[in-house]
Design an enzyme around this catalytic site. Sequence first.
Site: not given
Length: 211
Positions: A74, A88, A93-94, A96, A140
């Site tokens: 992501d 971002r 959300d992927t 980490e 970001r």
Amino acid sequence: MELKDIKTLITSGTIILAVGLYLIFNEPKQEAEQVDSPAITEQNISYTITPELAMDKTGKQLVDVKFLNANDGDTFNVEIEGEKERVRLLMIDTPEMNYNKGEPMPYAEEAKTRTTELLEKADSVQLLFDKGPETDNYDRLLAYAFVDNISLHEVLLSEGLAAVRYVNKPNDTLEKELLEIQQQAEQKKLNIWAHDNYLQRDGFHPEEVSK
């Protein structure tokens, strides 16, 4: 049986054996066919979130960027007008990459690889901002991303490599569409959804995958 008959049998047997061995060891070898994974634009899939839909709902215009590299599924780096920026992806959300002592969470590498291959192969990479802030506390860029006019958000969600999270108004214009795409991946139990309780309210729990 006369000696000449025995010699004939031996000779015939030798010939038959030789022919059999030739057929066994000289059978033409078939080359393995290598099939590359098709790019998203080559797949017969109807995507929901088109650039036109996103621009109409957000009231914003697409921004052309040059992809540099990815940090996670992501998060990635791009070049805009000669400046390097980190992106971002909004509302998804992927897992980490750098989780426990630098070890990636389950499906983190798959998500990063998928994002990287799509952005690297794309003829066009574009960002689209929403109605709210264009950056977060880490400077970001907060944006939707389109790869050859296909939503990167939709690809990651539909393949079970990302989940809808961090939804903050007014940067939530496409929340409904994203949740509907995620629901289909959940029902199919794709990747992150194949493990009960992997994703919880406070984030991903790798220990649930190893149970």
